[in-house]
Design a protein around this motif. Structure first.
Motif, PDB file in Angstrom:
ATOM      1  N   PHE A 151     -45.796  28.623 -12.843  1.00 37.48           N
ATOM      2  CA  PHE A 151     -47.040  29.387 -13.105  1.00 37.48           C
ATOM      3  C   PHE A 151     -48.109  30.443 -12.571  1.00 37.48           C
ATOM      4  CE2 PHE A 151     -50.706  29.263 -16.664  1.00 37.48           C
ATOM      5  CZ  PHE A 151     -50.881  30.630 -16.677  1.00 37.48           C
ATOM      6  N   ARG A 152     -48.345  31.809 -12.225  1.00 40.99           N
ATOM      7  CA  ARG A 152     -49.261  32.099 -11.539  1.00 40.99           C
ATOM      8  C   ARG A 152     -50.159  33.339 -12.186  1.00 40.99           C
ATOM      9  NH1 ARG A 152     -47.150  31.028  -6.191  1.00 40.99           N
ATOM     10  NH2 ARG A 152     -44.766  30.741  -5.579  1.00 40.99           N
ATOM     11  N   THR A 169     -37.327  31.553 -21.646  1.00 40.46           N
ATOM     12  CA  THR A 169     -36.646  31.441 -19.954  1.00 40.46           C
ATOM     13  C   THR A 169     -37.738  30.321 -19.003  1.00 40.46           C
ATOM     14  OG1 THR A 169     -37.974  33.223 -19.642  1.00 40.46           O
ATOM     15  CG2 THR A 169     -36.457  33.770 -19.915  1.00 40.46           C
ATOM     16  N   SER A 170     -37.382  29.462 -18.169  1.00 34.50           N
ATOM     17  CA  SER A 170     -37.772  28.497 -18.202  1.00 34.50           C
ATOM     18  C   SER A 170     -38.448  28.442 -16.443  1.00 34.50           C
ATOM     19  CB  SER A 170     -37.528  27.173 -17.363  1.00 34.50           C
ATOM     20  OG  SER A 170     -35.645  27.537 -17.035  1.00 34.50           O
ATOM     21  N   GLY A 171     -38.765  30.282 -15.625  1.00 33.77           N
ATOM     22  CA  GLY A 171     -38.367  30.492 -13.616  1.00 33.77           C
ATOM     23  C   GLY A 171     -39.758  31.105 -13.871  1.00 33.77           C
ATOM     24  N   CYS A 172     -40.386  32.150 -13.580  1.00 36.63           N
ATOM     25  CA  CYS A 172     -41.775  32.034 -12.317  1.00 36.63           C
ATOM     26  C   CYS A 172     -42.228  32.911 -13.737  1.00 36.63           C
ATOM     27  CB  CYS A 172     -41.250  33.159 -11.579  1.00 36.63           C
ATOM     28  SG  CYS A 172     -42.844  32.914 -10.344  1.00 36.63           S
ATOM     29  N   LEU A 173     -43.745  32.592 -14.561  1.00 32.85           N
ATOM     30  CA  LEU A 173     -44.270  33.503 -15.262  1.00 32.85           C
ATOM     31  C   LEU A 173     -45.550  33.698 -14.494  1.00 32.85           C
ATOM     32  CD1 LEU A 173     -45.422  34.138 -17.235  1.00 32.85           C
ATOM     33  CD2 LEU A 173     -46.128  32.406 -18.233  1.00 32.85           C
ATOM     34  N   LYS A 224     -57.068  38.658 -22.136  1.00 37.83           N
ATOM     35  CA  LYS A 224     -56.296  39.325 -23.313  1.00 37.83           C
ATOM     36  C   LYS A 224     -55.074  39.257 -23.375  1.00 37.83           C
ATOM     37  CE  LYS A 224     -56.553  42.021 -27.463  1.00 37.83           C
ATOM     38  NZ  LYS A 224     -57.021  43.678 -28.355  1.00 37.83           N
ATOM     39  N   LEU A 225     -54.515  40.257 -22.362  1.00 36.38           N
ATOM     40  CA  LEU A 225     -53.223  39.874 -21.669  1.00 36.38           C
ATOM     41  C   LEU A 225     -52.128  38.716 -21.404  1.00 36.38           C
ATOM     42  CD1 LEU A 225     -50.422  41.504 -21.629  1.00 36.38           C
ATOM     43  CD2 LEU A 225     -50.781  42.089 -18.930  1.00 36.38           C
ATOM     44  N   VAL A 226     -52.857  38.222 -21.061  1.00 32.76           N
ATOM     45  CA  VAL A 226     -52.303  36.158 -19.924  1.00 32.76           C
ATOM     46  C   VAL A 226     -52.651  35.623 -21.170  1.00 32.76           C
ATOM     47  CG1 VAL A 226     -53.046  34.640 -19.132  1.00 32.76           C
ATOM     48  CG2 VAL A 226     -53.750  36.645 -17.831  1.00 32.76           C
ATOM     49  N   ASN A 227     -53.252  35.768 -22.313  1.00 31.78           N
ATOM     50  CA  ASN A 227     -53.653  34.941 -23.253  1.00 31.78           C
ATOM     51  C   ASN A 227     -52.752  35.083 -24.403  1.00 31.78           C
ATOM     52  OD1 ASN A 227     -55.660  33.575 -22.108  1.00 31.78           O
ATOM     53  ND2 ASN A 227     -57.007  34.946 -23.490  1.00 31.78           N
ATOM     54  N   HIS A 228     -52.022  36.224 -24.826  1.00 31.32           N
ATOM     55  CA  HIS A 228     -50.394  36.746 -25.281  1.00 31.32           C
ATOM     56  C   HIS A 228     -49.477  36.279 -24.513  1.00 31.32           C
ATOM     57  CE1 HIS A 228     -48.572  39.124 -27.952  1.00 31.32           C
ATOM     58  NE2 HIS A 228     -48.538  40.119 -27.365  1.00 31.32           N
ATOM     59  N   VAL A 229     -49.808  36.579 -23.709  1.00 31.46           N
ATOM     60  CA  VAL A 229     -48.280  36.349 -23.528  1.00 31.46           C
ATOM     61  C   VAL A 229     -47.857  34.702 -22.973  1.00 31.46           C
ATOM     62  CG1 VAL A 229     -46.640  36.061 -20.714  1.00 31.46           C
ATOM     63  CG2 VAL A 229     -48.146  38.319 -21.068  1.00 31.46           C
ATOM     64  N   LEU A 230     -49.036  33.504 -23.226  1.00 32.81           N
ATOM     65  CA  LEU A 230     -49.086  32.615 -22.981  1.00 32.81           C
ATOM     66  C   LEU A 230     -48.896  31.673 -24.383  1.00 32.81           C
ATOM     67  CD1 LEU A 230     -51.876  31.276 -20.849  1.00 32.81           C
ATOM     68  CD2 LEU A 230     -49.194  32.060 -20.360  1.00 32.81           C
TER      69      LEU A 230
END
Length: 380
Positions: free
Chosen positions: A102-103, A61-65, A85-91
Motif C-alpha cells: 500500500f503506497r 485483489t491482494s497485490g499492490c495498491l 477524495k480519490l484515495v478514500n474512494h479507492v480504499l
C-alpha cells in the motif's frame, strides 16, 4: 465472493460455439482474482471494461495498491482535496481481506485532512509494504498544518495489529511527524522488518536503533533536522542513509554495512574528522556524499583534510553538490586517491550563474583511467 454473479449468457454461448475463444471465462472468480493480484490495483481495475462479470473482480485483489501524484507539486487546495477524495474512494471500494503493498504519495499542503484511516487501512489489510509520502515534488514542511503519526495501538484491534506487525517488511514515512517511540514500536514488534525510512520529521530527536534486529538491512533517517542523538547498532544492516545535523558518530556495531549515504552538516564530520569514522568507513563499497550548498562550501574548499584514511573496499563514489561557475571538483580528489579499488565515480553538480542568479543543469560523460581501472565520471 458471489460465484456466477458476473457470468452472462453471452459468455456461455460463445464458449459453446468456440471453445478456444473464451476459455478464461471458464475459470472461477477466485482464480481470476488470484491472476489479477499479480498486477497493480490500478492496472487490475482497468479489467472492469472486459465484461460485466469482470467489473468488480479487481476489488478483491491482494497485490499492490499504489496511488501517487508524482507530477504535481502545487499547493492548490482543490487539487489536494480531489486527490484525498480519490484515495478514500479507492480504499472504500477494495474488498479483499489482505494486500501486499500500500503506497500513497502527494504534496501535502497543510490543510485540515487527517490520514489516520489510511494507516488503519494498512493495518486492517495486513500489508507487507507500507509507504506514506506527503512530500512528493520536494514539498517538505510546507503549509499551515503538520500531520503527526498517531498512536497505532488505538487504530485497530490488538489481533489485527499483531498480524500487521508480523507481516510488515518495509515502512516509509515522509514529511510526517514521527517520534522515536513510533520507530521503536515498529523495530520492536516487526520481526520481518527489512527496510525503514523516516524523512522530514520534525519530532524525531533521540533515536537509538539497538537490540535484536535480525531482518533490518536498509535504513534511512533524513531531513530530520531536530535530531540530537542517533545511535545505530544493528548487526545485519547493509545500507544506511543519514542526512541531518552534525552529531556524534552514530554507527556502533555494523559489521555488514557496505552502502552509506550522508548529507547536510554531517558531511563536514565525515571529511574533516575522518578518524572518527574509520570503524565502518574502511568496509564501505558504496559512498554517497550530499554536500549542502553555500553554508558548508566555503569551509570545504578552504583546506584539504590531512591524512584522510584509506577506503580500501570502496567501488562506487557519488557526489551531489552545487558549484559556482568558477569552482572546480579538484577538492574531492583526496577521496579518489584514498580509494584504490574505485571503479565508478558519479558527480551530480548544479552550476549556478552569478549575474542572473540562474541554475544551469547539464550532463557530461567522461571516461578516464585511474589506477588501471575504468572510472565513470558523470556531471548532471
Amino acid at each position: 465472493m458471489r460465484d456466477g454473479q458476473y457470468c452472462t449468457c453471452t459468455s456461455h454461448v460463445r464458449l459453446q460455439q468456440d471453445p478456444m475463444e473464451c476459455k478464461i471465462d471458464a475459470l472461477s472468480d477466485e482464480l481470476l482474482v488470484a491472476i489479477l493480484s499479480y498486477l497493480s490495483v490500478k492496472k487490475a481495475a482497468t479489467t472492469c471494461l472486459v465484461s460485466r462479470r469482470w467489473r468488480y473482480l479487481w476489488q478483491y485483489t491482494s497485490g499492490c495498491l499504489e496511488i501517487y501524484d508524482r507530477d504535481k507539486s502545487t499547493r492548490d487546495p482543490n487539487v489536494e482535496h480531489e486527490f484525498v477524495k480519490l484515495v478514500n474512494h479507492v480504499l472504500k471500494l477494495h474488498q479483499g481481506p489482505t494486500l501486499d503493498q500500500f503506497r500513497v504519495g502527494f504534496c501535502f499542503g497543510g490543510s485540515f485532512f487527517t490520514f489516520d484511516h489510511w494507516i488503519k487501512f494498512a493495518i486492517e489489510k495486513e500489508v507487507k509494504v507500507f509507504e506514506l509520502n506527503l512530500a512528493t515534488g520536494g514539498g517538505f514542511g510546507v503549509g499551515l498544518r503538520y500531520y503527526c503519526f498517531p498512536d497505532i495501538e488505538k487504530l485497530s484491534s490488538k489481533l489485527k495489529i499483531s498480524r500487521f506487525c508480523c507481516n510488515l517488511k518495509s515502512l516509509s514515512l515522509v514529511n510526517i511527524g514521527v517520534k522515536e517511540e513510533v520507530v521503536h514500536f515498529f523495530l520492536s514488534n516487526c520481526p520481518c522488518l527489512e527496510k525503514v525510512r523516516v524523512s522530514g520529521s520534525k519530532c524525531l530527536q533521540n533515536l537509538k536503533v539497538t537490540g535484536a534486529l535480525p531482518s533490518l538491512k536498509f535504513m534511512e533517517i533524513s531531513r530530520c533536522y531536530n535530531v540530537q542523538v542517533l545511535e545505530v547498532d544493528a548487526s545485519n544492516l547493509e545500507s544506511f542513509t543519514y542526512i541531518g545535523p552534525d552529531i556524534l558518530v552514530p554507527f556502533q556495531n555494523l559489521p555488514k554495512l557496505s552502502e552509506l549515504s550522508i548529507g547536510h552538516q554531517y558531511c563536514h564530520s565525515f571529511i574533516f574528522d575522518a578518524d572518527k569514522h574509520t570503524r565502518y568507513s574502511s568496509k564501505l563499497r558504496k559512498l554517497r556524499l550530499i554536500v549542502p550548498p553555500q553554508t558548508l562550501w566555503s569551509r570545504l574548499t578552504s583546506s584539504h583534510p590531512d591524512n584522510f584514511p584509506r577506503l580500501d573496499n570502496l567501488r562506487v563514489l557519488e557526489l551531489d553538490f552545487m558549484l559556482a561557475a568558477c569552482e572546480s571538483l579538484l577538492f574531492f580528489t583526496f577521496l579518489v586517491n584514498a580509494s584504490p579499488l574505485l571503479s565508478n565515480f558519479t558527480a551530480r553538480i548544479q552550476y549556478t550563474g552569478v549575474l542572473a542568479r540562474s541554475v544551469w543543469i547539464f550532463t557530461v560523460m567522461l571516461n578516464v583511467q585511474l589506477g588501471g581501472l575504468p572510472v565513470l565520471f558523470t556531471t548532471i
